[in-house]
Motif scaffolding. Sequence first.
Motif, PDB file in Angstrom:
ATOM      1  N   GLN A   1     -14.698 -35.324  -2.120  1.00 61.00           N
ATOM      2  CA  GLN A   1     -15.410 -36.596  -1.999  1.00 61.00           C
ATOM      3  C   GLN A   1     -16.866 -36.348  -1.627  1.00 61.00           C
ATOM      4  OE1 GLN A   1     -14.686 -39.216   1.458  1.00 61.00           O
ATOM      5  NE2 GLN A   1     -14.126 -40.801  -0.018  1.00 61.00           N
TER       6      GLN A   1
ATOM      7  N   GLY B   1     -18.999 -35.565  -4.595  1.00 63.25           N
ATOM      8  CA  GLY B   1     -19.105 -36.567  -5.650  1.00 63.25           C
ATOM      9  C   GLY B   1     -18.043 -36.498  -6.723  1.00 63.25           C
ATOM     10  N   ALA B   2     -16.939 -35.781  -6.477  1.00 60.36           N
ATOM     11  CA  ALA B   2     -15.862 -35.712  -7.475  1.00 60.36           C
ATOM     12  C   ALA B   2     -15.123 -37.048  -7.519  1.00 60.36           C
ATOM     13  CB  ALA B   2     -14.894 -34.586  -7.139  1.00 60.36           C
ATOM     14  N   ARG B   3     -15.052 -37.631  -8.696  1.00 61.72           N
ATOM     15  CA  ARG B   3     -14.351 -38.909  -8.857  1.00 61.72           C
ATOM     16  C   ARG B   3     -12.941 -38.721  -9.402  1.00 61.72           C
ATOM     17  NH1 ARG B   3     -18.063 -41.683 -12.933  1.00 61.72           N
ATOM     18  NH2 ARG B   3     -16.354 -43.198 -12.932  1.00 61.72           N
ATOM     19  N   PHE B   4     -12.682 -37.572 -10.002  1.00 61.45           N
ATOM     20  CA  PHE B   4     -11.385 -37.310 -10.617  1.00 61.45           C
ATOM     21  C   PHE B   4     -10.866 -35.954 -10.147  1.00 61.45           C
ATOM     22  CE2 PHE B   4     -14.081 -39.632 -13.599  1.00 61.45           C
ATOM     23  CZ  PHE B   4     -13.326 -40.770 -13.830  1.00 61.45           C
TER      24      PHE B   4
ATOM     25  N   LYS C   1      -5.864 -38.805  -3.209  1.00 66.74           N
ATOM     26  CA  LYS C   1      -5.490 -40.193  -3.518  1.00 66.74           C
ATOM     27  C   LYS C   1      -5.822 -41.108  -2.350  1.00 66.74           C
ATOM     28  CE  LYS C   1      -1.674 -43.045  -5.186  1.00 66.74           C
ATOM     29  NZ  LYS C   1      -0.253 -43.070  -5.602  1.00 66.74           N
TER      30      LYS C   1
ATOM     31  N   GLY D   1      -9.371 -42.226  -2.416  1.00 63.10           N
ATOM     32  CA  GLY D   1      -9.832 -42.975  -3.576  1.00 63.10           C
ATOM     33  C   GLY D   1     -10.253 -42.120  -4.749  1.00 63.10           C
ATOM     34  N   ILE D   2     -10.021 -40.820  -4.685  1.00 62.85           N
ATOM     35  CA  ILE D   2     -10.284 -39.954  -5.831  1.00 62.85           C
ATOM     36  C   ILE D   2      -9.129 -40.128  -6.812  1.00 62.85           C
ATOM     37  CG2 ILE D   2     -10.547 -37.558  -6.602  1.00 62.85           C
ATOM     38  CD1 ILE D   2     -11.655 -36.947  -3.787  1.00 62.85           C
ATOM     39  N   ARG D   3      -9.440 -40.374  -8.061  1.00 68.35           N
ATOM     40  CA  ARG D   3      -8.391 -40.620  -9.039  1.00 68.35           C
ATOM     41  C   ARG D   3      -7.689 -39.311  -9.399  1.00 68.35           C
ATOM     42  NH1 ARG D   3      -8.915 -43.360 -15.090  1.00 68.35           N
ATOM     43  NH2 ARG D   3      -6.690 -43.239 -15.585  1.00 68.35           N
TER      44      ARG D   3
ATOM     45  N   THR E   1     -20.617 -36.091 -16.798  1.00 71.10           N
ATOM     46  CA  THR E   1     -21.165 -36.647 -15.571  1.00 71.10           C
ATOM     47  C   THR E   1     -22.214 -35.773 -14.910  1.00 71.10           C
ATOM     48  OG1 THR E   1     -19.491 -35.617 -14.132  1.00 71.10           O
ATOM     49  CG2 THR E   1     -18.939 -37.757 -15.126  1.00 71.10           C
TER      50      THR E   1
END
Length: 323
Positions: free
Chosen positions: A12, A15-18, A35, A38-40, A61
Amino acid sequence: MNGGDRIAAGLQRHGARFLFTLCGGHISPILVGAKRLGIRVVDVRDEAAAVFAADAAARLTGVPGVAAVTAGPGVTNTITAVKNAQLAQSPVVLLGGAAATLLKGRGALQDIDQMALIRPHVKWAATARAVRELSPLLDQAFREARAGVPGPVFLECPIDLLYDESLVRGMYGAPAAPPAAAAAAQGSAQAGGGLAGAAQRFYIRRHLRRLFRPGGEPPVSQAAAEAPAVPAAGGAEVRRAAALLARSERPVLVLGSQAVLETGAVSELARAIEALGVPVYLAGGARGLLGPSHLLQLRHRRKEALREADLVLLAGIPTDFRL
Protein backbone atom coordinates in the motif's frame (compact mmCIF):
# COMPACT_ATOMS: atom_id res chain seq x y z
CA MET A 1 0.70 -7.14 13.04
CA ASN A 2 2.05 -10.35 11.51
CA GLY A 3 4.51 -10.59 8.64
CA GLY A 4 1.77 -10.83 6.05
CA ASP A 5 0.29 -7.56 7.32
CA ARG A 6 3.72 -5.92 7.10
CA ILE A 7 4.05 -6.95 3.46
CA ALA A 8 0.54 -5.70 2.70
CA ALA A 9 1.25 -2.35 4.38
CA GLY A 10 4.41 -2.04 2.29
CA LEU A 11 2.49 -2.70 -0.93
CA GLN A 12 0.00 0.00 0.00
CA ARG A 13 2.85 2.39 0.85
CA HIS A 14 4.30 1.92 -2.63
CA GLY A 15 1.03 2.51 -4.43
CA ALA A 16 0.21 -1.07 -5.46
CA ARG A 17 -3.48 -1.30 -6.30
CA PHE A 18 -3.50 -4.95 -7.36
CA LEU A 19 -1.93 -8.16 -6.08
CA PHE A 20 -2.00 -11.02 -8.58
CA THR A 21 -1.75 -14.52 -7.17
CA LEU A 22 -2.63 -18.17 -7.19
CA CYS A 23 -3.63 -18.83 -3.58
CA GLY A 24 -1.43 -21.04 -1.43
CA GLY A 25 -0.95 -21.69 2.26
CA HIS A 26 2.61 -20.36 2.28
CA ILE A 27 1.46 -16.84 1.34
CA SER A 28 -2.10 -16.62 2.70
CA PRO A 29 -1.31 -13.96 5.35
CA ILE A 30 -0.11 -11.60 2.58
CA LEU A 31 -3.37 -12.04 0.68
CA VAL A 32 -5.50 -11.56 3.80
CA GLY A 33 -3.56 -8.44 4.79
CA ALA A 34 -3.76 -6.97 1.28
CA LYS A 35 -7.52 -7.48 1.06
CA ARG A 36 -7.98 -5.89 4.47
CA LEU A 37 -6.17 -2.76 3.23
CA GLY A 38 -8.26 -2.48 0.08
CA ILE A 39 -5.66 -3.83 -2.34
CA ARG A 40 -7.49 -5.85 -4.97
CA VAL A 41 -6.36 -9.49 -4.81
CA VAL A 42 -6.76 -11.12 -8.24
CA ASP A 43 -6.62 -14.92 -8.09
CA VAL A 44 -5.65 -16.56 -11.40
CA ARG A 45 -5.33 -20.17 -12.54
CA ASP A 46 -1.59 -20.33 -13.17
CA GLU A 47 1.34 -18.58 -11.50
CA ALA A 48 2.74 -17.47 -14.86
CA ALA A 49 -0.54 -15.66 -15.51
CA ALA A 50 -0.12 -13.81 -12.19
CA VAL A 51 3.29 -12.49 -13.25
CA PHE A 52 2.09 -11.67 -16.78
CA ALA A 53 -0.76 -9.67 -15.22
CA ALA A 54 1.65 -7.88 -12.86
CA ASP A 55 3.85 -7.07 -15.87
CA ALA A 56 0.86 -5.60 -17.72
CA ALA A 57 -0.16 -3.53 -14.68
CA ALA A 58 3.37 -2.14 -14.44
CA ARG A 59 3.41 -1.08 -18.09
CA LEU A 60 0.00 0.58 -17.86
CA THR A 61 0.40 2.38 -14.54
CA GLY A 62 4.13 2.99 -14.14
CA VAL A 63 3.96 1.44 -10.65
CA PRO A 64 5.77 -1.91 -10.28
CA GLY A 65 3.31 -4.78 -10.67
CA VAL A 66 3.14 -7.29 -7.82
CA ALA A 67 2.56 -11.04 -7.86
CA ALA A 68 2.62 -13.45 -4.91
CA VAL A 69 3.02 -17.19 -5.39
CA THR A 70 3.38 -20.16 -3.12
CA ALA A 71 6.60 -22.08 -2.53
CA GLY A 72 8.20 -24.66 -4.82
CA PRO A 73 6.04 -25.25 -7.90
CA GLY A 74 4.43 -21.86 -7.38
CA VAL A 75 7.80 -20.18 -7.97
CA THR A 76 8.95 -22.55 -10.72
CA ASN A 77 5.76 -21.92 -12.69
CA THR A 78 6.55 -18.18 -12.91
CA ILE A 79 9.85 -18.47 -14.80
CA THR A 80 8.50 -17.91 -18.33
CA ALA A 81 6.67 -14.74 -17.28
CA VAL A 82 9.58 -13.50 -15.16
CA LYS A 83 11.95 -13.92 -18.09
CA ASN A 84 9.50 -12.05 -20.31
CA ALA A 85 9.47 -9.14 -17.83
CA GLN A 86 13.26 -9.19 -17.73
CA LEU A 87 13.55 -8.98 -21.52
CA ALA A 88 10.86 -6.29 -21.66
CA GLN A 89 12.57 -4.31 -18.85
CA SER A 90 9.31 -4.23 -16.93
CA PRO A 91 9.34 -3.49 -13.17
CA VAL A 92 7.72 -6.46 -11.42
CA VAL A 93 7.94 -7.45 -7.75
CA LEU A 94 7.52 -11.19 -7.26
CA LEU A 95 6.83 -12.41 -3.71
CA GLY A 96 7.52 -16.09 -3.22
CA GLY A 97 6.50 -18.25 -0.31
CA ALA A 98 9.10 -20.61 1.12
CA ALA A 99 9.53 -23.37 3.66
CA ALA A 100 9.89 -22.38 7.31
CA THR A 101 13.33 -21.01 8.14
CA LEU A 102 14.13 -23.84 10.51
CA LEU A 103 13.04 -26.53 8.03
CA LYS A 104 14.81 -25.43 4.84
CA GLY A 105 16.77 -28.22 3.24
CA ARG A 106 15.06 -30.82 5.44
CA GLY A 107 12.34 -32.09 3.14
CA ALA A 108 9.63 -29.62 4.14
CA LEU A 109 6.55 -29.18 1.95
CA GLN A 110 7.49 -27.76 -1.48
CA ASP A 111 10.99 -26.88 -0.30
CA ILE A 112 13.49 -26.31 -3.15
CA ASP A 113 16.44 -23.98 -3.74
CA GLN A 114 14.34 -21.17 -5.18
CA MET A 115 17.10 -18.56 -5.12
CA ALA A 116 19.38 -20.55 -7.41
CA LEU A 117 16.47 -20.99 -9.81
CA ILE A 118 15.27 -17.39 -9.93
CA ARG A 119 18.49 -15.34 -9.69
CA PRO A 120 19.49 -15.58 -13.39
CA HIS A 121 16.16 -14.08 -14.44
CA VAL A 122 15.82 -11.07 -12.10
CA LYS A 123 17.69 -7.85 -11.32
CA TRP A 124 17.75 -8.51 -7.58
CA ALA A 125 16.74 -11.33 -5.24
CA ALA A 126 16.74 -11.64 -1.46
CA THR A 127 15.44 -13.86 1.32
CA ALA A 128 13.95 -12.47 4.53
CA ARG A 129 15.38 -14.27 7.57
CA ALA A 130 13.41 -12.48 10.30
CA VAL A 131 10.08 -10.67 10.51
CA ARG A 132 11.85 -7.33 11.02
CA GLU A 133 13.53 -7.72 7.60
CA LEU A 134 10.30 -7.98 5.61
CA SER A 135 9.48 -4.27 5.32
CA PRO A 136 13.02 -3.02 4.56
CA LEU A 137 13.54 -5.74 1.96
CA LEU A 138 10.19 -4.99 0.32
CA ASP A 139 11.14 -1.30 0.12
CA GLN A 140 14.43 -2.29 -1.47
CA ALA A 141 12.64 -4.59 -3.92
CA PHE A 142 10.52 -1.69 -5.19
CA ARG A 143 13.60 0.54 -5.50
CA GLU A 144 15.55 -2.10 -7.41
CA ALA A 145 12.66 -2.87 -9.76
CA ARG A 146 12.50 0.77 -10.88
CA ALA A 147 16.14 1.87 -10.68
CA GLY A 148 18.25 2.22 -13.80
CA VAL A 149 16.97 -0.22 -16.40
CA PRO A 150 13.69 -1.49 -14.89
CA GLY A 151 13.11 -5.20 -14.41
CA PRO A 152 11.69 -7.96 -12.21
CA VAL A 153 12.87 -8.62 -8.65
CA PHE A 154 12.20 -11.48 -6.22
CA LEU A 155 11.64 -11.49 -2.47
CA GLU A 156 11.45 -14.87 -0.74
CA CYS A 157 9.18 -14.86 2.33
CA PRO A 158 9.41 -18.02 4.48
CA ILE A 159 6.10 -19.18 5.89
CA ASP A 160 7.09 -18.78 9.56
CA LEU A 161 7.72 -15.05 9.01
CA LEU A 162 4.22 -14.39 7.72
CA TYR A 163 1.87 -16.00 10.25
CA ASP A 164 1.05 -14.85 13.80
CA GLU A 165 3.84 -15.44 16.30
CA SER A 166 1.63 -17.57 18.58
CA LEU A 167 0.75 -19.89 15.70
CA VAL A 168 4.40 -20.23 14.63
CA ARG A 169 5.51 -20.95 18.18
CA GLY A 170 2.85 -23.63 18.40
CA MET A 171 4.07 -25.12 15.11
CA TYR A 172 7.57 -25.40 16.58
CA GLY A 173 6.22 -26.70 19.89
CA ALA A 174 7.56 -23.67 21.75
CA PRO A 175 4.75 -21.48 23.16
CA ALA A 176 5.80 -18.07 24.44
CA ALA A 177 5.52 -18.70 28.18
CA PRO A 178 3.92 -21.99 29.25
CA PRO A 179 3.76 -23.01 32.90
CA ALA A 180 6.95 -24.72 34.02
CA ALA A 181 5.38 -28.15 34.46
CA ALA A 182 3.57 -27.97 31.12
CA ALA A 183 6.74 -26.74 29.44
CA ALA A 184 8.72 -29.66 30.81
CA ALA A 185 6.10 -32.15 29.65
CA GLN A 186 5.80 -30.51 26.25
CA GLY A 187 9.58 -30.31 25.84
CA SER A 188 9.89 -33.99 26.68
CA ALA A 189 7.22 -34.86 24.11
CA GLN A 190 8.53 -32.57 21.37
CA ALA A 191 12.29 -32.96 21.66
CA GLY A 192 12.81 -35.92 23.95
CA GLY A 193 14.43 -35.89 27.37
CA GLY A 194 18.04 -35.64 28.39
CA LEU A 195 20.76 -33.33 27.16
CA ALA A 196 19.88 -33.71 23.47
CA GLY A 197 16.27 -32.69 24.09
CA ALA A 198 17.31 -29.72 26.19
CA ALA A 199 19.77 -28.59 23.50
CA GLN A 200 17.09 -28.84 20.80
CA ARG A 201 14.60 -26.83 22.88
CA PHE A 202 17.23 -24.16 23.52
CA TYR A 203 18.06 -23.97 19.81
CA ILE A 204 14.39 -23.58 18.83
CA ARG A 205 13.74 -20.89 21.46
CA ARG A 206 16.82 -18.94 20.37
CA HIS A 207 15.78 -19.24 16.71
CA LEU A 208 12.30 -17.94 17.50
CA ARG A 209 13.73 -14.98 19.40
CA ARG A 210 15.68 -14.03 16.27
CA LEU A 211 12.61 -14.45 14.06
CA PHE A 212 10.37 -12.19 16.12
CA ARG A 213 12.82 -9.61 17.48
CA PRO A 214 11.02 -6.21 17.31
CA GLY A 215 11.89 -3.59 14.71
CA GLY A 216 12.04 -3.17 10.97
CA GLU A 217 8.88 -1.12 10.52
CA PRO A 218 9.33 2.25 8.77
CA PRO A 219 7.94 5.34 10.54
CA VAL A 220 4.23 5.91 9.90
CA SER A 221 5.03 9.23 8.23
CA GLN A 222 7.53 7.69 5.81
CA ALA A 223 6.31 8.06 2.23
CA ALA A 224 6.90 5.51 -0.45
CA ALA A 225 10.13 5.84 -2.39
CA GLU A 226 9.82 8.30 -5.23
CA ALA A 227 9.90 7.04 -8.77
CA PRO A 228 13.36 7.32 -10.29
CA ALA A 229 14.06 10.23 -12.60
CA VAL A 230 13.39 9.38 -16.22
CA PRO A 231 16.62 9.56 -18.25
CA ALA A 232 16.55 12.57 -20.54
CA ALA A 233 18.92 13.96 -23.13
CA GLY A 234 20.41 17.40 -22.62
CA GLY A 235 19.65 20.36 -24.84
CA ALA A 236 22.88 20.01 -26.81
CA GLU A 237 22.19 16.34 -27.48
CA VAL A 238 18.66 17.08 -28.64
CA ARG A 239 19.88 19.82 -30.99
CA ARG A 240 22.54 17.49 -32.41
CA ALA A 241 19.98 14.73 -32.97
CA ALA A 242 17.64 17.20 -34.70
CA ALA A 243 20.45 18.38 -37.00
CA LEU A 244 21.38 14.81 -37.89
CA LEU A 245 17.75 13.98 -38.63
CA ALA A 246 17.41 17.03 -40.85
CA ARG A 247 20.40 15.90 -42.96
CA SER A 248 19.46 12.21 -43.00
CA GLU A 249 17.77 10.54 -45.98
CA ARG A 250 17.21 7.06 -44.50
CA PRO A 251 16.86 7.44 -40.72
CA VAL A 252 15.65 4.68 -38.40
CA LEU A 253 14.50 5.16 -34.82
CA VAL A 254 14.92 2.36 -32.23
CA LEU A 255 12.70 2.94 -29.20
CA GLY A 256 13.05 1.00 -25.93
CA SER A 257 11.43 0.57 -22.53
CA GLN A 258 12.92 3.63 -20.86
CA ALA A 259 11.21 5.89 -23.38
CA VAL A 260 7.82 4.89 -21.95
CA LEU A 261 8.61 5.08 -18.22
CA GLU A 262 6.32 8.10 -17.92
CA THR A 263 3.07 6.33 -18.69
CA GLY A 264 1.12 9.60 -18.79
CA ALA A 265 3.24 10.87 -21.71
CA VAL A 266 2.94 7.77 -23.93
CA SER A 267 0.30 9.29 -26.23
CA GLU A 268 2.41 12.40 -26.66
CA LEU A 269 5.41 10.23 -27.56
CA ALA A 270 3.39 8.38 -30.22
CA ARG A 271 2.29 11.69 -31.73
CA ALA A 272 5.89 12.92 -31.79
CA ILE A 273 6.99 9.84 -33.75
CA GLU A 274 4.19 10.40 -36.25
CA ALA A 275 5.19 14.06 -36.60
CA LEU A 276 8.80 13.06 -37.30
CA GLY A 277 7.68 10.47 -39.85
CA VAL A 278 10.72 8.30 -39.09
CA PRO A 279 10.48 4.49 -39.44
CA VAL A 280 10.78 2.92 -36.00
CA TYR A 281 11.59 -0.40 -34.33
CA LEU A 282 9.93 -0.86 -30.93
CA ALA A 283 11.79 -2.89 -28.30
CA GLY A 284 11.03 -4.07 -24.77
CA GLY A 285 8.20 -2.27 -23.04
CA ALA A 286 7.76 0.13 -25.96
CA ARG A 287 6.17 -2.62 -28.05
CA GLY A 288 2.56 -1.74 -28.82
CA LEU A 289 3.19 2.01 -28.65
CA LEU A 290 1.94 2.59 -32.20
CA GLY A 291 -0.81 -0.01 -32.24
CA PRO A 292 -1.01 -3.18 -34.35
CA SER A 293 -0.48 -1.88 -37.89
CA HIS A 294 1.08 1.57 -38.00
CA LEU A 295 2.84 2.37 -41.28
CA LEU A 296 5.95 3.72 -39.54
CA GLN A 297 6.52 0.59 -37.47
CA LEU A 298 9.14 -1.82 -38.83
CA ARG A 299 8.92 -5.44 -37.73
CA HIS A 300 11.09 -7.48 -40.09
CA ARG A 301 14.47 -7.24 -41.79
CA ARG A 302 15.88 -5.30 -38.86
CA LYS A 303 19.54 -6.03 -39.62
CA GLU A 304 19.12 -5.12 -43.27
CA ALA A 305 17.20 -1.94 -42.48
CA LEU A 306 19.81 -0.83 -39.95
CA ARG A 307 22.64 -1.49 -42.38
CA GLU A 308 20.88 0.51 -45.10
CA ALA A 309 20.08 3.44 -42.78
CA ASP A 310 22.32 6.52 -42.84
CA LEU A 311 21.25 7.39 -39.26
CA VAL A 312 20.14 5.15 -36.38
CA LEU A 313 18.73 7.09 -33.44
CA LEU A 314 18.37 5.22 -30.12
CA ALA A 315 15.87 6.39 -27.51
CA GLY A 316 15.21 4.72 -24.18
CA ILE A 317 17.71 1.94 -24.93
CA PRO A 318 20.25 0.60 -22.40
CA THR A 319 23.89 1.24 -23.25
CA ASP A 320 24.55 -2.49 -23.63
CA PHE A 321 21.75 -2.95 -26.19
CA ARG A 322 22.86 -5.00 -29.19
CA LEU A 323 21.60 -4.00 -32.59
